[in-house]
Scaffold this active site. Structure first.
Site, PDB file in Angstrom:
ATOM      1  N   HIS A 294      19.921  46.768 -13.095  1.00 18.42           N
ATOM      2  CA  HIS A 294      20.416  45.393 -12.921  1.00 18.42           C
ATOM      3  C   HIS A 294      19.584  44.740 -11.806  1.00 18.42           C
ATOM      4  CE1 HIS A 294      23.102  42.079 -13.117  1.00 18.42           C
ATOM      5  NE2 HIS A 294      24.218  42.607 -12.654  1.00 18.42           N
ATOM      6  N   HIS A 333      16.026  43.135 -22.034  1.00 18.51           N
ATOM      7  CA  HIS A 333      17.297  42.522 -21.646  1.00 18.51           C
ATOM      8  C   HIS A 333      18.301  42.731 -22.763  1.00 18.51           C
ATOM      9  CE1 HIS A 333      20.150  39.568 -20.124  1.00 18.51           C
ATOM     10  NE2 HIS A 333      19.535  39.725 -18.977  1.00 18.51           N
ATOM     11  N   ASP A 389      13.401  39.813 -13.192  1.00 15.16           N
ATOM     12  CA  ASP A 389      13.019  40.703 -12.099  1.00 15.16           C
ATOM     13  C   ASP A 389      11.539  41.074 -12.100  1.00 15.16           C
ATOM     14  OD1 ASP A 389      15.532  41.006 -10.840  1.00 15.16           O
ATOM     15  OD2 ASP A 389      16.196  42.281 -12.481  1.00 15.16           O
TER      16      ASP A 389
HETATM   17  N1  CMC Z   1      10.846  49.793 -21.070  1.00 15.07           N
HETATM   18  C1  CMC Z   1      10.659  50.543 -22.188  1.00 15.07           C
HETATM   19  N2  CMC Z   1      11.507  50.558 -23.244  1.00 15.07           N
HETATM   20  C2  CMC Z   1      12.590  49.791 -23.160  1.00 15.07           C
HETATM   21  C3  CMC Z   1      12.861  48.984 -22.037  1.00 15.07           C
HETATM   22  C4  CMC Z   1      11.932  49.012 -20.965  1.00 15.07           C
HETATM   23  N3  CMC Z   1      12.119  48.271 -19.874  1.00 15.07           N
HETATM   24  N4  CMC Z   1      14.031  48.324 -22.226  1.00 15.07           N
HETATM   25  C5  CMC Z   1      14.483  48.697 -23.418  1.00 15.07           C
HETATM   26  N5  CMC Z   1      13.611  49.581 -23.994  1.00 15.07           N
HETATM   27  C6  CMC Z   1      13.723  50.198 -25.319  1.00 15.07           C
HETATM   28  C7  CMC Z   1      14.834  51.235 -25.338  1.00 15.07           C
HETATM   29  O1  CMC Z   1      14.320  52.507 -24.985  1.00 15.07           O
HETATM   30  C8  CMC Z   1      15.273  51.148 -26.791  1.00 15.07           C
HETATM   31  O2  CMC Z   1      14.283  51.821 -27.579  1.00 15.07           O
HETATM   32  P1  CMC Z   1      14.734  52.685 -28.871  1.00 15.07           P
HETATM   33  O3  CMC Z   1      15.325  51.681 -29.817  1.00 15.07           O
HETATM   34  O4  CMC Z   1      13.482  53.311 -29.354  1.00 15.07           O
HETATM   35  O5  CMC Z   1      15.752  53.676 -28.368  1.00 15.07           O
HETATM   36  C9  CMC Z   1      15.159  49.664 -27.112  1.00 15.07           C
HETATM   37  O6  CMC Z   1      14.135  49.164 -26.221  1.00 15.07           O
HETATM   38  C10 CMC Z   1      16.426  48.891 -26.911  1.00 15.07           C
HETATM   39  O7  CMC Z   1      16.832  48.999 -25.547  1.00 15.07           O
HETATM   40  P2  CMC Z   1      18.305  49.320 -25.044  1.00 15.07           P
HETATM   41  O8  CMC Z   1      18.231  50.424 -24.023  1.00 15.07           O
HETATM   42  O9  CMC Z   1      19.216  49.489 -26.198  1.00 15.07           O
HETATM   43  O10 CMC Z   1      18.664  47.960 -24.309  1.00 15.07           O
HETATM   44  P3  CMC Z   1      19.923  47.681 -23.412  1.00 15.07           P
HETATM   45  O11 CMC Z   1      20.410  46.357 -23.805  1.00 15.07           O
HETATM   46  O12 CMC Z   1      20.889  48.819 -23.421  1.00 15.07           O
HETATM   47  O13 CMC Z   1      19.302  47.627 -21.927  1.00 15.07           O
HETATM   48  C11 CMC Z   1      18.150  46.841 -20.041  1.00 15.07           C
HETATM   49  C12 CMC Z   1      18.868  46.470 -21.326  1.00 15.07           C
HETATM   50  C13 CMC Z   1      17.832  45.582 -19.226  1.00 15.07           C
HETATM   51  C14 CMC Z   1      19.048  47.750 -19.160  1.00 15.07           C
HETATM   52  C15 CMC Z   1      16.853  47.599 -20.391  1.00 15.07           C
HETATM   53  O14 CMC Z   1      16.013  46.732 -21.127  1.00 15.07           O
HETATM   54  C16 CMC Z   1      16.133  48.138 -19.171  1.00 15.07           C
HETATM   55  O15 CMC Z   1      16.481  49.226 -18.709  1.00 15.07           O
HETATM   56  N6  CMC Z   1      15.135  47.386 -18.606  1.00 15.07           N
HETATM   57  C17 CMC Z   1      14.470  47.796 -17.385  1.00 15.07           C
HETATM   58  C18 CMC Z   1      15.338  47.454 -16.190  1.00 15.07           C
HETATM   59  C19 CMC Z   1      15.337  45.984 -15.905  1.00 15.07           C
HETATM   60  O16 CMC Z   1      14.297  45.329 -15.889  1.00 15.07           O
HETATM   61  N7  CMC Z   1      16.529  45.449 -15.622  1.00 15.07           N
HETATM   62  C20 CMC Z   1      16.708  44.031 -15.273  1.00 15.07           C
HETATM   63  C21 CMC Z   1      17.509  43.283 -16.296  1.00 15.07           C
HETATM   64  S1  CMC Z   1      17.416  41.509 -16.113  1.00 15.07           S
HETATM   65  C22 CMC Z   1      18.123  41.106 -14.614  1.00 15.07           C
HETATM   66  C23 CMC Z   1      19.389  41.758 -14.285  1.00 15.07           C
HETATM   67  O17 CMC Z   1      20.324  41.770 -15.078  1.00 15.07           O
HETATM   68  O18 CMC Z   1      19.509  42.242 -13.185  1.00 15.07           O
END
Ligand code: CMC
Length: 456
Positions: A294, A333, A389
């Site tokens: 987050h 996201h 971010d």
């Molecule tokens: N790098 C590589 N792969 C990713 C990433 C990433 N940053 N984010 C998602 N994926 C992949 C994930 O592995 C999955 O792949 P597969 O379908 O093969 O299993 C697919 O994309 C869908 O992702 P998800 O994990 O189902 O997405 P989610 O909605 O559960 O998670 C998230 C959203 C923001 C936690 C995630 O994208 C992430 O961990 N990003 C990196 C951390 C980040 O930048 N966070 C800031 C968010 S924005 C500001 C805030 O809210 O604070």
């Protein structure tokens, strides 16, 4: 399963879209017909605003002793937990609006304090309202001297977010009347105090990490100008913030002010729903924001850029991401499946800040990561774009802030959103204590075994 006449057997029929299925005229057009194949019984559930009520599923039972059907939604991927009129996001189109105003217009033409007013009260203030609001915030910026003592007690290298979580929670002990959450005047006071005092506490966390004396608020300065003064003032009689940095910070604050039902806001709502005071509810929000998935992502991005080190190592790093070895922090996201509009605006702010501070050398690596990732199949198919971010940490670092302060910089403006959401939640008659259900997977009815008789 329900027969749809074509030989296909469907358990669920959406009567808004299936011609000839709506049996009850206009009302039937907004229903969902569900057939429980365990019993052969059919149910018609109302559809309102594109949702069915999870509690409507409870009538679907196999017998009188059956608890009734539940929906299972780990991580709340497809569950609306409230009605809200504060922030609108269209994740596919990359649209973000506060109370109906596009974020781009607010970032260009408004100020953070005006946006905070908009989020909290629901409309842009008149001149008089804005003056009165600014006056209230300005006159609540000081903290009780004992707050300083609490903060002094932390280790010299305490993480600023750890200090912020604790100190925001500790404020409840200074304002015991904050418990009266049904009292509109008490709610109003805590609103002023939180928006006014969080920057003061945030700046103290920075001064603490540097071993510098805490700087008291300067109420002649603007909201972001005063914050810069509390961060960076040294021996000069009056700190004069650089106007470009003051403006850039104000825009960053606007962009971070609210983001509907994200993890920290949901934490504030869930904890607030126990009817605890708002300081304790917001401390839960700060704790949720601390996590690297987050608000802690901006810190994680900088660590990642440092680790990559040079532009030529970007392709190798991205190979590791594609292999599932790690994440590209600052990308992806839950809601945005296109470019995060905040990330777009932040790139502009970065240019303005770098003109004053000089370019952060890590920018080159970030731009290269974005360039390659946006052309790469892994990221395209998963609709992964830079989020808010990705670039913000580069700006904070250029301003002279250590990494641990980055999530704190996010928490300051998000305080306005958390309060707006907490106030809305408190006034929402549909809300009660938040209490999800579970699917129990453990054993039952075991006999207690004395310790001497237990085996591994
Ligand atoms: N790098 C590589 N792969 C990713 C990433 C990433 N940053 N984010 C998602 N994926 C992949 C994930 O592995 C999955 O792949 P597969 O379908 O093969 O299993 C697919 O994309 C869908 O992702 P998800 O994990 O189902 O997405 P989610 O909605 O559960 O998670 C998230 C959203 C923001 C936690 C995630 O994208 C992430 O961990 N990003 C990196 C951390 C980040 O930048 N966070 C800031 C968010 S924005 C500001 C805030 O809210 O604070």
């Amino acid at each position: 399963m329900a027969e749809d006449g074509s030989g296909n057997r469907n358990a669920v029929t959406d009567n808004r879209t299936t011609e000839g299925t709506a049996r009850n005229g206009a009302a039937g057009d907004h229903t969902l017909t569900v057939t429980d194949n365990r019993t052969g019984q059919t149910y018609e559930l109302p559809i309102e605003d594109g949702t069915i009520r999870a509690t409507d599923l409870r009538q679907i039972k196999t017998g009188p002793d059956d608890f009734g059907l539940m929906s299972y939604d780990p991580a709340f991927v497809n569950t609306a937990a409230c009605r809200s009129a504060i922030t609108y996001i269209d994740g596919d189109k990359g649209i973000l609006q506060y109370r109906g105003y596009p974020i781009e217009q607010l970032a260009e033409r408004s100020t953070f304090l005006e946006v905070a007013y908009l989020l909290i009260y629901g409309a842009l203030p008149t001149r008089e309202q804005l003056d009165a609001w600014r006056d209230q915030i300005t006159h609540h910026t000081f903290v009780h001297e004992n707050v300083k003592d609490i903060m002094r007690a932390f280790r010299h290298d305490a993480h600023p977010m750890g200090m912020l979580v604790s100190t925001v929670g500790a404020l409840s002990t200074f304002y015991p009347e904050a418990k009266q959450i049904q009292d509109a005047a008490a709610r109003e006071y805590q609103t002023y105090r939180l928006i006014a005092k969080v920057p003061t506490i945030a700046a103290f966390t920075y001064r603490h990490s540097r071993g510098l004396p805490y700087v008291y608020p300067d109420n002649d300065l603007s909201y972001p100008g005063n914050f810069l003064s509390m961060l960076f003032k040294m021996s000069e009689a009056k700190y004069r913030p650089d106007p470009a940095l003051e403006q850039a910070l104000d825009v960053l604050f606007i962009l971070h002010a609210d983001h509907e039902q994200n993890a920290s806001t949901s934490a504030v709502r869930a904890v607030g729903a126990t009817e605890v005071d708002p300081y304790s509810a917001l401390a839960a929000g700060v704790a949720a924001l601390y996590g690297p998935l987050h608000g802690g992502a901006n810190e994680a991005v900088l660590k990642m850029l440092r680790e990559i080190g040079t532009k030529d190592r970007v392709p190798e790093f991205l190979k590791g991401v594609e292999a599932g070895e790690r994440k590209l922090m600052g990308f992806g996201h839950r809601v945005y499946k296109s470019y995060d509009p905040r990330a777009k605006a932040i790139k502009q702010v970065a240019d303005d800040v770098f003109q004053v501070t000089g370019v952060n050398p890590l920018l080159e690596i970030a731009l290269e990561l974005e360039r390659i990732a946006l052309e790469d199949d892994y990221f395209i198919t998963r609709k992964l774009y830079p989020n808010v971010d990705f670039y913000s940490g580069l700006i904070y670092e250029a301003m002279g802030l250590p990494m641990g302060m980055f999530p704190v910089m996010f928490a300051i403006p998000r305080t306005a959103g958390w309060i707006a959401q907490w106030l809305e939640h408190t006034a929402d008659e549909e809300q009660r204590i938040a209490r999800p259900r579970q699917l129990y997977t453990g054993p039952l009815d075991l006999d207690y075994v004395p310790i001497e008789q237990r085996t591994k």
